[in-house]
Motif scaffolding. Structure first.
Motif, PDB file in Angstrom:
ATOM      1  N   LEU A 232     -67.494  31.040  -3.312  1.00 41.09           N
ATOM      2  CA  LEU A 232     -65.923  32.270  -3.413  1.00 41.09           C
ATOM      3  C   LEU A 232     -67.144  33.076  -4.393  1.00 41.09           C
ATOM      4  O   LEU A 232     -66.483  34.559  -4.655  1.00 41.09           O
ATOM      5  CB  LEU A 232     -65.255  32.067  -4.676  1.00 41.09           C
ATOM      6  N   GLY A 233     -68.339  33.644  -4.570  1.00 40.74           N
ATOM      7  CA  GLY A 233     -68.646  35.102  -5.094  1.00 40.74           C
ATOM      8  C   GLY A 233     -69.037  35.439  -3.558  1.00 40.74           C
ATOM      9  O   GLY A 233     -69.520  36.638  -4.074  1.00 40.74           O
ATOM     10  N   GLU A 234     -69.200  35.726  -2.432  1.00 43.01           N
ATOM     11  CA  GLU A 234     -69.471  36.102  -1.506  1.00 43.01           C
ATOM     12  C   GLU A 234     -68.160  36.650  -1.640  1.00 43.01           C
ATOM     13  O   GLU A 234     -67.352  36.815  -0.731  1.00 43.01           O
ATOM     14  CB  GLU A 234     -69.688  35.405  -0.258  1.00 43.01           C
ATOM     15  N   GLY A 240     -63.104  39.146   3.916  1.00 46.42           N
ATOM     16  CA  GLY A 240     -62.998  38.219   5.630  1.00 46.42           C
ATOM     17  C   GLY A 240     -61.887  37.178   5.790  1.00 46.42           C
ATOM     18  O   GLY A 240     -61.510  37.133   6.437  1.00 46.42           O
ATOM     19  N   VAL A 241     -61.983  36.564   4.861  1.00 42.95           N
ATOM     20  CA  VAL A 241     -61.002  35.130   4.889  1.00 42.95           C
ATOM     21  C   VAL A 241     -59.447  35.778   4.601  1.00 42.95           C
ATOM     22  O   VAL A 241     -59.031  35.511   5.813  1.00 42.95           O
ATOM     23  CB  VAL A 241     -61.285  34.756   3.856  1.00 42.95           C
ATOM     24  N   THR A 356     -73.284  29.160   5.431  1.00 47.15           N
ATOM     25  CA  THR A 356     -73.112  29.709   6.505  1.00 47.15           C
ATOM     26  C   THR A 356     -71.580  28.199   7.430  1.00 47.15           C
ATOM     27  O   THR A 356     -70.678  28.583   7.337  1.00 47.15           O
ATOM     28  CB  THR A 356     -73.326  29.283   7.432  1.00 47.15           C
ATOM     29  N   LYS A 357     -72.337  26.844   6.794  1.00 44.89           N
ATOM     30  CA  LYS A 357     -70.919  26.450   7.582  1.00 44.89           C
ATOM     31  C   LYS A 357     -69.702  25.376   6.974  1.00 44.89           C
ATOM     32  O   LYS A 357     -68.098  26.165   6.916  1.00 44.89           O
ATOM     33  CB  LYS A 357     -71.687  24.814   7.615  1.00 44.89           C
ATOM     34  N   ILE A 358     -69.672  26.589   5.780  1.00 46.08           N
ATOM     35  CA  ILE A 358     -68.684  26.218   4.615  1.00 46.08           C
ATOM     36  C   ILE A 358     -68.331  27.430   4.676  1.00 46.08           C
ATOM     37  O   ILE A 358     -66.700  27.518   4.708  1.00 46.08           O
ATOM     38  CB  ILE A 358     -69.177  25.786   3.030  1.00 46.08           C
TER      39      ILE A 358
END
Length: 419
Positions: A232-234, A240-241, A356-358
């Motif tokens: 969530l820090g990204e 983007g989401v 990346t996967k999550i």
């Protein structure tokens, strides 16, 4: 596997891309059709999209867990069985003319489609030479685009009657006459969906009887430094989401109410409008090829921003004008939406490393926007008009534009997803 068996496996897995694309793109046909047959408001008819797209949000993670436990082949087979079961439920739903029954059937179909989408992309990459994996994936995805073109075309031919009664005509009918008319309209989905279900069952049997390789998940070796910090820090991922949530909402809104829009704004009958929608989906497919080529010369975030601005302008034209100008504006929107999903996806997950996967899972789950915004649009339409309601996807493109501007410094991204 022998070359012959490999070819058969590739054909079968590629057929999945066509099947889920065809099923999802029948929704713009079902929305005006069931609105008429079940006497719904625009808000209620938009629940057709909600029933489909909410499945992606609710079923994606359970589907992944199922396949991890029982394998991708079992997951694909179960997905096809759910798909077929849902299509067969259309027969009793039409008999009873119960909209809630249709929604249950659509949710079951979409649950099956979610399992197919979860499995098909990785499966197609392992069937054959690893060096041609990307080529096979792009080839398979092209059948998804073909399905999007054919679904409204076939739906217009075999489901829509082209007959819409005015309020005066309905009021002049007796209760029995009106009931007979509505039952006839509802019944038109029965045979087409039974045929779809039979085809899906045949593919399920062929998949089950065909030897397919099991995909072995590679164990990732990551350092503590790579996984430090919450996903969530990204900030760019979260943005983007959000952008993908709004984009998918816009994409579904634009097509779902297209037939109703064509009638109200240009007086086009529903069958002709279905053919126009088919042409719009064709322009979407062509736009993806052209957009991918243009990215050789224009940075993807910049092209995304340009396309967002163009779509804002086209939506305004659709809202403020009448006749064929408004219709062609919405067809143009399809063309300029073409690069948005894969571009937002790629920009969202760049630089995530071990996350990346999550991160990818979160972006895929944001497809649930397709369940939310059509309902909002339907409510706006009921309060005002279907033309005014197209302001809703316009607002969505503003969010996409903001995301593109925030990423404008990025020179190159690898486009690895499509929808």
């Amino acid at each position: 596997m022998t070359d012959r068996k490999t070819r058969l496996a590739v054909i079968l897995i590629t057929s999945l891309f066509f099947l889920w694309g065809f099923a999802l793109n029948l929704n713009p046909i079902l929305i005006p059709h069931l609105k008429k047959a079940c006497q719904l408001s625009d808000f209620q008819s938009a629940l057709i999209d909600s029933a489909s797209y909410i499945a992606y949000f609710l079923i994606a993670l359970p589907a992944g867990l199922f396949m991890k436990r029982f394998g991708y082949k079992a997951g694909i087979t179960l997905g096809l069985l759910l798909f077929a079961f849902g299509t067969f439920l259309f027969y009793p739903a039409a008999e009873f003319r119960q909209f809630s029954f249709f929604l249950v059937a659509l949710f079951i179909i979409a649950s099956g489609l979610t399992m197919l989408e979860t499995a098909a992309n990785p499966y197609i990459t392992v069937l054959g030479d690893p060096e041609s994996a990307t080529q096979r994936l792009n080839f398979a995805q092209s059948f998804n685009g073909l399905a999007a073109f054919l679904a409204p075309l076939m739906g217009g031919m075999f489901i829509l009657s082209g007959k819409n009664l005015t309020e005066q005509q309905q009021s002049a009918m007796t209760a029995d006459q009106l009931d007979a008319y509505l039952n006839l309209e509802a019944a038109s989905v029965q045979v087409p969906f039974i045929i779809i279900g039979v085809v899906v069952l045949i593919v399920a049997v062929l998949i089950w009887r065909t030897k397919l390789p099991e995909i072995k998940e590679e164990e990732e070796v990551v350092t503590q430094e790579e996984v430090t910090g919450s996903i969530l820090g990204e900030k760019n991922l979260i943005l983007g989401v959000l952008a993908q949530f709004f984009y998918v909402g816009a994409q579904v809104c634009i097509s779902s109410f297209f037939i109703r829009f064509s009638d109200k704004v240009a007086g086009i009958d529903e069958i002709s409008a279905a053919y126009l929608l088919s042409a719009a989906f064709l322009s979407f497919m062509i736009g993806r090829f052209i957009g991918t080529y243009l990215m050789r010369f224009v940075a993807p975030p910049r092209l995304l921003a340009i396309y967002s601005v163009i779509n804002l302008g086209l939506v305004l034209v659709a809202v403020l004008t009448n006749g064929m100008v408004a219709i062609y504006a919405l067809v143009g929107v399809q063309f300029f939406m073409s690069i948005m999903f894969p571009t937002i996806f790629a920009l969202s997950i760049r630089g995530l490393g071990a996350k990346t996967k999550i991160g990818s899972s979160l972006v895929i789950m944001s497809i649930v926007g397709g369940a939310i915004f059509p309902v909002i649009m339907g409510q706006v339409s009921d309060i005002s008009s279907i033309q005014t309601a197209y302001i809703v996807p316009g607002v969505c493109f503003l969010v996409v534009l903001y995301f593109a501007i925030k990423n404008n410094s990025i020179k190159n991204v690898k486009l690895g997803a499509s929808h």
